[in-house]
Design a protein around this motif. Sequence first.
Motif, PDB file in Angstrom:
ATOM      1  N   ALA A  99       0.821  -1.204   0.000  1.00 53.85           N
ATOM      2  CA  ALA A  99       0.000   0.000   0.000  1.00 53.85           C
ATOM      3  C   ALA A  99       0.860   1.260   0.000  1.00 53.85           C
ATOM      4  O   ALA A  99       0.594   2.212  -0.748  1.00 53.85           O
ATOM      5  CB  ALA A  99      -0.919  -0.009   1.225  1.00 53.85           C
ATOM      6  N   LEU A 100       1.897   1.280   0.825  1.00 51.51           N
ATOM      7  CA  LEU A 100       2.771   2.456   0.909  1.00 51.51           C
ATOM      8  C   LEU A 100       3.503   2.702  -0.401  1.00 51.51           C
ATOM      9  O   LEU A 100       3.537   3.839  -0.910  1.00 51.51           O
ATOM     10  CB  LEU A 100       3.782   2.277   2.041  1.00 51.51           C
ATOM     11  CG  LEU A 100       3.224   2.333   3.467  1.00 51.51           C
ATOM     12  CD1 LEU A 100       4.302   1.954   4.479  1.00 51.51           C
ATOM     13  CD2 LEU A 100       2.676   3.720   3.789  1.00 51.51           C
ATOM     14  N   THR A 101       4.082   1.645  -0.964  1.00 55.48           N
ATOM     15  CA  THR A 101       4.851   1.813  -2.203  1.00 55.48           C
ATOM     16  C   THR A 101       3.950   2.096  -3.396  1.00 55.48           C
ATOM     17  O   THR A 101       4.286   2.904  -4.264  1.00 55.48           O
ATOM     18  CB  THR A 101       5.693   0.556  -2.482  1.00 55.48           C
ATOM     19  OG1 THR A 101       4.834  -0.600  -2.515  1.00 55.48           O
ATOM     20  CG2 THR A 101       6.738   0.355  -1.399  1.00 55.48           C
ATOM     21  N   GLY A 102       2.794   1.440  -3.441  1.00 57.75           N
ATOM     22  CA  GLY A 102       1.894   1.650  -4.563  1.00 57.75           C
ATOM     23  C   GLY A 102       1.209   2.994  -4.543  1.00 57.75           C
ATOM     24  O   GLY A 102       0.948   3.581  -5.605  1.00 57.75           O
ATOM     25  N   TYR A 103       0.924   3.509  -3.356  1.00 54.46           N
ATOM     26  CA  TYR A 103       0.206   4.780  -3.251  1.00 54.46           C
ATOM     27  C   TYR A 103       1.137   5.975  -3.414  1.00 54.46           C
ATOM     28  O   TYR A 103       0.826   6.921  -4.143  1.00 54.46           O
ATOM     29  CB  TYR A 103      -0.510   4.861  -1.915  1.00 54.46           C
ATOM     30  CG  TYR A 103      -1.352   6.108  -1.743  1.00 54.46           C
ATOM     31  CD1 TYR A 103      -2.596   6.220  -2.365  1.00 54.46           C
ATOM     32  CD2 TYR A 103      -0.897   7.176  -0.971  1.00 54.46           C
ATOM     33  CE1 TYR A 103      -3.365   7.362  -2.215  1.00 54.46           C
ATOM     34  CE2 TYR A 103      -1.656   8.326  -0.821  1.00 54.46           C
ATOM     35  CZ  TYR A 103      -2.893   8.418  -1.440  1.00 54.46           C
ATOM     36  OH  TYR A 103      -3.648   9.558  -1.295  1.00 54.46           O
ATOM     37  N   PHE A 104       2.274   5.938  -2.740  1.00 54.09           N
ATOM     38  CA  PHE A 104       3.173   7.092  -2.747  1.00 54.09           C
ATOM     39  C   PHE A 104       4.170   7.045  -3.901  1.00 54.09           C
ATOM     40  O   PHE A 104       4.545   8.085  -4.440  1.00 54.09           O
ATOM     41  CB  PHE A 104       3.933   7.185  -1.419  1.00 54.09           C
ATOM     42  CG  PHE A 104       3.067   7.545  -0.254  1.00 54.09           C
ATOM     43  CD1 PHE A 104       2.525   8.825  -0.136  1.00 54.09           C
ATOM     44  CD2 PHE A 104       2.769   6.617   0.721  1.00 54.09           C
ATOM     45  CE1 PHE A 104       1.716   9.164   0.929  1.00 54.09           C
ATOM     46  CE2 PHE A 104       1.967   6.942   1.800  1.00 54.09           C
ATOM     47  CZ  PHE A 104       1.426   8.226   1.904  1.00 54.09           C
ATOM     48  N   GLY A 105       4.617   5.845  -4.293  1.00 51.64           N
ATOM     49  CA  GLY A 105       5.572   5.728  -5.384  1.00 51.64           C
ATOM     50  C   GLY A 105       6.899   6.408  -5.063  1.00 51.64           C
ATOM     51  O   GLY A 105       7.314   6.472  -3.901  1.00 51.64           O
ATOM     52  N   GLY A 106       7.571   6.944  -6.075  1.00 54.18           N
ATOM     53  CA  GLY A 106       8.796   7.708  -5.876  1.00 54.18           C
ATOM     54  C   GLY A 106       9.946   6.884  -5.313  1.00 54.18           C
ATOM     55  O   GLY A 106      10.053   5.675  -5.551  1.00 54.18           O
ATOM     56  N   TRP A 107      10.793   7.554  -4.545  1.00 48.51           N
ATOM     57  CA  TRP A 107      11.996   6.899  -4.003  1.00 48.51           C
ATOM     58  C   TRP A 107      11.636   5.782  -3.017  1.00 48.51           C
ATOM     59  O   TRP A 107      12.344   4.780  -2.925  1.00 48.51           O
ATOM     60  CB  TRP A 107      12.898   7.934  -3.326  1.00 48.51           C
ATOM     61  CG  TRP A 107      12.302   8.539  -2.074  1.00 48.51           C
ATOM     62  CD1 TRP A 107      11.582   9.691  -1.990  1.00 48.51           C
ATOM     63  CD2 TRP A 107      12.385   8.019  -0.745  1.00 48.51           C
ATOM     64  NE1 TRP A 107      11.195   9.921  -0.693  1.00 48.51           N
ATOM     65  CE2 TRP A 107      11.681   8.909   0.096  1.00 48.51           C
ATOM     66  CE3 TRP A 107      12.977   6.891  -0.187  1.00 48.51           C
ATOM     67  CZ2 TRP A 107      11.551   8.691   1.465  1.00 48.51           C
ATOM     68  CZ3 TRP A 107      12.853   6.680   1.171  1.00 48.51           C
ATOM     69  CH2 TRP A 107      12.150   7.569   1.986  1.00 48.51           C
TER      70      TRP A 107
END
Length: 271
Positions: A99-107
């Motif tokens: 959820a964190l990586t998919g929602y915020f993306g970026g670094w």
Amino acid sequence: MKKMVKIKGKTYHLNYILGLVITSLVLLIVIIGFFYTPYDPNTMNAALKNSPPSLMHPLGTDNFGRDILSRVMVGAGTTYVIAVSIVLIGAFFGTVVGALTGYFGGWLDEVIMRFNDVLTAIPSILLALVFVSIFGTGTYNIIFALGILFVPSYARVIRSEFIVLRERDFVNNAKLMGAGSLRIMFIHILPNTRNVLIPALLIGFNNAVLAEAGLSYLGLGVQPPQASLGRMLSEAQSYLLDSPWYALAPGLMIILTVLGFSLISGGMGND
């Protein structure tokens, strides 16, 4: 051609129905085993060593004279509890990471998912063997080791769904109404991942059953006299020619478990 079955106005894939039937039968045995077994699964009787199936012992006895039916009922319950625990740990932390990586993306996405890729590239059983060799054998170590190793697979599934869903109108509307990121992620987006998350949980359960059976077979998981399906297969390997019924029951339970949940998962994907 897909074979479909209509029940009470709803159409289901035949594999889904067959999977439910098989899984229900296996679960019935496991549930009964939590409350009742024909004999004490750990009681030994030298006079009944390696006895073939009979009216008194429908699945025969093992090399210690213990009732195999009772041990399969209890052992399947042990295997199921371990598998469910592994899946819960893997799914919980995997969902948070995805959820964190998919929602915020970026670094954040780049760093975490590269580490995730490294873990995925190494066979989970191999990593589990390393973990168990360092921290010791036992049920809790298996649950913790395999639970953590299941995180990357769930993280990838959830991340992929979040990348798609974060651009949907209902997410943009939630942002306009002032909803915070955590609320959007876990209240608005996460429930919409259930179409892929539920099959992933079923497949993960199958993998956990097989992983537990493999480690216990190698003597690194459930320890005697406690029964599990993998532990029983390990104990039966020396008696395959003289007492084939010893390995048949736990092996069949593993096969039916994996088959049943696989059919349900595949059927859900073909509704």
